[in-house]
Enzyme design. Structure first.
Site, PDB file in Angstrom:
ATOM      1  N   GLY A 199       0.836  -1.192   0.000  1.00  0.00           N
ATOM      2  CA  GLY A 199       0.000   0.000   0.000  1.00  0.00           C
ATOM      3  C   GLY A 199       0.876   1.248   0.000  1.00  0.00           C
ATOM      4  CB  SER A 200       0.207   4.660   1.230  1.00  0.00           C
ATOM      5  OG  SER A 200      -0.879   4.885   0.359  1.00  0.00           O
ATOM      6  CB  VAL A 201       4.442   1.152   3.310  1.00  0.00           C
ATOM      7  CG1 VAL A 201       5.915   0.925   3.619  1.00  0.00           C
ATOM      8  CG2 VAL A 201       3.636   1.125   4.614  1.00  0.00           C
TER       9      VAL A 201
END
Length: 554
Positions: free
Chosen positions: A84-86
């Site tokens: 995801g946005s990591v």
């Protein structure tokens, strides 16, 4: 939830500086109990892998749950998840490497590299993209308004660029606000590829992943690629789970495949930047807070969230895509690094990671509680009858956000996402439970405006009138040139629905005069507009991260 069983945590017998070691000991760290951290996560359903690194101590890592429910394979610390946005911090790092190469500058206009983008009068810079201060509208909300949100069609980088290039307006002037939008990082990934002459995968593999020993990390360039060792992602439903895999080819904003160990390696690099030329400058830039045009610092660096927890600075990022939920965090002052990767969309990875951090901080003799908040301002008593006159619905005309005040069991409450009590402090002023100030402007008929104050900054929410009874005036077809999409508003009994392509329908709930909401991409608000003669001539949409999208009635 099924009852859980205890398991043996795997403790890696190497310190932070020795993450490449293969030595393993099947023992439990005496001061950290992963069983307690994983709580009631079932061993027979999808779950999580979690890891903890501390200076001078073995790296603790473990997993609970299944990687694949159809072919029951257990999760392990080596399982591959999607981040995801990591992933955003790696996209930011790639751009910073190109800055170090002298191929671009953070204050360059993005149109130097993306000439397809409109000229909005004020340049959008690369720094605006990475700090979420560009004003660009959220790609996933725009696609939801077209009827093609994530999970319904396969999207590509080209689709996102085309969509962004057709937007005639911004959420706000570049640098005026901080608003997290995935569009920023999708465009940043395209710029990395254009400037480097390599794909994002090839560039980051050569310049980041291989030098740092992150051998299991790669971008999901084609969602159809077979990835051995990858966990399937799931979403909980009433009678179990359904598969919830991202099938999109958009990367940069997310789309990174990685493992627990690789994320801990990356965190170790951020703590002690070695192994990359210019590593110290790179890490310093990633953790430098963004700033608005007025000099206000934002809670975001370049791909990293900057905040505090347990009275300590915290640097990290959360991620969510399909049923994958992730979180990484570092507490630099305590030398603590945490990573959590889950394939169960019903699990909060931040809660899992914070439970792990709590134990580690307590074991190190640090308080795990944040400092006590200042005592609230003096309060005054107010009768329920008096409080009732403050009830109403209020709307920010710029952001579209709705606030509601209501009387509940003799208490005045304010709902902004969640509901909080308002305590009278004198005059037309109240104090919200989180410490924010609330002031009302009233006339003889009731409140006309609510003013929310935080850190000396005020946000104004004018009161909105109640819904109109007549619904037939809104029926019609509405077209957006920015989305190249139509929305049809139809009457169904005593209610209205919007109909998108392929017969997809969403109910419209009356909220205020000419204003309706629908559970599209969270909550989307539609406000119908009227011509000089009072006839409905269009509508404007506010979806998460996408403000004031115009539709014209046909």
């Amino acid at each position: 939830m099924r009852p859980t069983t205890r398991f043996t945590a795997t403790v890696m017998a190497f310190a932070l500086t020795g993450l490449a070691s293969n030595a393993m000991a099947q023992t439990r760290a005496p001061d950290v109990d992963l069983d307690a951290v994983f709580g009631d996560i079932s061993t027979t359903g999808p779950g999580c892998a979690a890891g903890l690194a501390r200076p001078g101590q073995p790296v603790l890592r473990g997993a609970r749950g299944m990687a694949d429910l159809e072919h029951p394979d257990p999760l392990t610390p080596a399982t591959i998840f999607e981040s995801g946005s990591v992933a955003k911090q790696f996209t930011a790092a790639a751009l910073l490497l190109l800055v170090q190469d002298g191929k671009l500058g953070l204050d360059d206009d993005i149109r130097l590299y993306l000439p397809e983008m409109p000229d909005y009068g004020t340049p959008i810079t690369l720094r605006h993209l990475l700090t979420h201060t560009s004003g660009l509208r959220e790609q996933w909300s725009l696609l939801a308004l077209t009827g093609n949100p994530p999970g319904t069609q396969v999207h590509s980088q080209a689709v996102i660029l085309d969509l962004a290039s057709r937007q005639k307006g911004l959420n706000f002037a570049p640098g005026a606000e901080f608003l997290y939008t995935n569009t920023n990082y999708s465009l940043a990934a395209i710029i990395v590829a254009r400037v480097s002459g390599q794909s994002l995968q090839a560039f980051t593999d050569q310049r980041l992943f291989k030098p740092l020993g992150m051998g299991q990390t790669r971008w999901r360039e084609d969602f159809r690629t077979v990835v051995p060792g990858r966990a399937t992602a799931y979403a909980p439903v009433e009678d179990g789970f359904i598969a919830s895999m991202p099938f999109t080819n958009v990367i940069g904003n997310g789309g990174l495949l990685t493992t627990l160990e690789d994320l801990l390696r990356w965190n170790a690099f951020l703590d002690r930047p070695a192994g990359l030329p210019g590593g110290a400058q790179l890490v310093a830039a990633l953790a430098t807070p963004g700033r608005l045009n007025d000099g206000t610092a934002t809670p975001y660096g370049l791909g990293l969230e900057l905040d505090r927890a347990h009275g300590l600075p915290r640097v990290g990022h959360s991620g969510s895509t399909g049923g994958y939920k992730t979180w990484t965090a570092r507490y630099p002052d305590a030398g603590l690094s945490v990573a959590v990767l889950c394939n169960n969309g019903g699990i909060n990875p931040v809660a899992v990671g914070e439970a792990l951090a709590d134990q580690a901080l307590a074991a190190a003799g640090r308080s795990i509680d944040d400092p006590v908040a200042p005592a609230p301002a003096a309060t005054v008593s107010a009768a329920s009858a008096d409080l009732a006159s403050y009830q109403g619905l209020f709307r920010n005309p710029v952001t579209g956000e709705l606030l509601r005040t209501a009387l509940l069991d003799g208490r005045l409450t304010l709902t902004q996402g969640r509901s909080q009590d308002l305590t009278p402090v004198g005059g037309e002023r109240f104090r919200r439970a989180d410490g924010d100030g609330v002031r009302f402007v009233r006339n003889g008929q009731g409140p006309t405006e609510l003013i929310l104050s935080r850190d000396a900054k005020e946000t104004r929410y004018p009161a909105v009138p109640p819904p109109l009874a007549e619904l037939g005036a809104y029926v019609g077809t509405y077209y957006s040139v920015e989305l190249d999409a139509r929305i049809v508003v139809v009457r169904q009994g005593e209610a209205l629905v919007i109909r998108q392509a392929f017969g997809v329908e969403w109910p419209l709930t009356p909220r205020f005069a000419d204003g309706f909401s629908t559970p599209l991409r969270g909550v989307t608000t539609f406000v119908f507009t009227r011509a000089a003669d009072g006839q409905v001539d269009g509508l404007r949409a506010w979806a998460g991260g996408a403000r004031d999208i115009a539709f014209v009635r046909q």
